[in-house]
Scaffold this motif. Sequence first.
Motif, mmCIF file in Angstrom:
data_model
loop_
_atom_site.group_PDB
_atom_site.id
_atom_site.type_symbol
_atom_site.label_atom_id
_atom_site.label_comp_id
_atom_site.label_asym_id
_atom_site.label_seq_id
_atom_site.Cartn_x
_atom_site.Cartn_y
_atom_site.Cartn_z
ATOM 1 N N PRO A 1 31.869 2.186 -10.893
ATOM 2 C CA PRO A 1 33.188 2.165 -10.438
ATOM 3 C C PRO A 1 33.133 1.834 -8.859
ATOM 4 O O PRO A 1 34.296 1.272 -8.382
ATOM 5 N N TRP A 2 32.163 2.023 -8.253
ATOM 6 C CA TRP A 2 32.324 1.450 -6.696
ATOM 7 C C TRP A 2 32.020 0.170 -6.325
ATOM 8 O O TRP A 2 32.456 -0.309 -5.443
ATOM 9 N N LEU A 3 31.843 -0.765 -7.563
ATOM 10 C CA LEU A 3 31.759 -2.122 -7.299
ATOM 11 C C LEU A 3 33.479 -2.638 -7.576
ATOM 12 O O LEU A 3 33.750 -2.913 -8.580
ATOM 13 N N TRP B 1 39.970 -4.641 -10.648
ATOM 14 C CA TRP B 1 39.587 -5.720 -11.239
ATOM 15 C C TRP B 1 40.854 -6.276 -12.103
ATOM 16 O O TRP B 1 40.689 -7.697 -12.298
ATOM 17 N N TRP B 2 41.279 -5.654 -12.808
ATOM 18 C CA TRP B 2 42.383 -5.997 -13.796
ATOM 19 C C TRP B 2 43.818 -5.651 -13.697
ATOM 20 O O TRP B 2 44.444 -5.524 -14.474
ATOM 21 N N GLU C 1 47.708 -11.467 -10.857
ATOM 22 C CA GLU C 1 47.102 -12.134 -9.941
ATOM 23 C C GLU C 1 45.638 -11.835 -9.799
ATOM 24 O O GLU C 1 44.630 -12.839 -9.922
ATOM 25 N N ARG C 2 45.389 -10.531 -9.865
ATOM 26 C CA ARG C 2 43.856 -10.190 -9.759
ATOM 27 C C ARG C 2 43.330 -10.406 -11.143
ATOM 28 O O ARG C 2 42.165 -10.875 -10.859
ATOM 29 N N ARG C 3 44.146 -10.395 -12.282
ATOM 30 C CA ARG C 3 43.355 -10.621 -13.446
ATOM 31 C C ARG C 3 42.879 -11.958 -13.386
ATOM 32 O O ARG C 3 41.751 -12.389 -14.046
ATOM 33 N N THR D 1 41.358 4.707 -15.099
ATOM 34 C CA THR D 1 41.687 3.834 -16.562
ATOM 35 C C THR D 1 41.661 2.518 -16.253
ATOM 36 O O THR D 1 42.300 1.972 -15.325
ATOM 37 N N VAL D 2 40.916 1.634 -16.856
ATOM 38 C CA VAL D 2 40.548 0.228 -16.654
ATOM 39 C C VAL D 2 41.814 -0.130 -17.792
ATOM 40 O O VAL D 2 41.701 0.037 -18.972
ATOM 41 N N PRO D 3 42.777 -1.031 -17.524
ATOM 42 C CA PRO D 3 43.945 -1.471 -18.320
ATOM 43 C C PRO D 3 43.190 -2.301 -19.643
ATOM 44 O O PRO D 3 42.287 -3.013 -19.231
#
Length: 284
Positions: free
Chosen positions: A132-134, A165-166, A170-172, A198-200
């Motif tokens: 998670p730290w990345l 990250w997601w 735009e970020r995706r 939670t990662v979408p």
Amino acid sequence: MGEILVGTCSWTDRALVGSSWYPAGRRDAEGRLRHYAERFPVVEADSTYYGLPSVRTSELWARRTPDGFVFDVKAFSLLTGHPTRPAALPPGLPADVRSPKALDEVWRRFADGVRPLREAGRLGAVLFQFPPWLRPGARARDVLAECAARTAGWPVCVEFRHPDWWRDEERRATTAELLRSHGFSAVAVDMHPSLPSTVPPVTPVTSPGLAVVRFHGRSPAWGTGSKEDRFRHEYADEELREWLPRVRALAGRTERVHVLFNNCCADAAVRAATRMRELLRDGA
């Protein structure tokens, strides 16, 4: 339409071995793998996260599985920046195990360990599950660039554990393009939908050869509690059905999709994988 392979994220998990899923007479190392490979076409080898794979072990895995069966091999913890037990490291490394010399040796041993699977056509992908730290940024881009240089010619899939990250369109798009530039397959995840970590459940396609979906279960204890607390979840049919159009859409854009269940409590993962295959087959 690409091929959809469904399996689990381990066949040696202690909870699964302790369940009744493996029959009498097939509970030794060889028997377990042969029993599993008769029922599923893909598995994730997670033991390689906790200890470097050996050439001998990879040779045995290849020998004990049928043609067409593939392993997704989880990258050793040190290679993804996770804490690593000193006992898991090979002898003779420099005191600073993250020094270039030490990392060169660990990468070499990891590459040697997976080579028999590559040569036998049994390597589905190497999974780099980053901690998670990345977060997105210059440091992460450097990490991914080094990973790409070290794994040139390998099939690689990447799972990010930080939700940024997601987080939005735009970020995706930026994340997908970064993975695409290195030839890495993106890993989509299913987990509890409303935790801060939670990662979408997005399903980007970043490689024409492979897409990966990992089902972690929907326990609210994700990130806390014991391993059993974090992964205890029985997937209901309606939860699996949510993913059917997504998995089929991935198969329409890639040569192969790996669908892997990581809710490793007793035999919950193998039962969920079996049910997912039935739903996909029946067109539910």
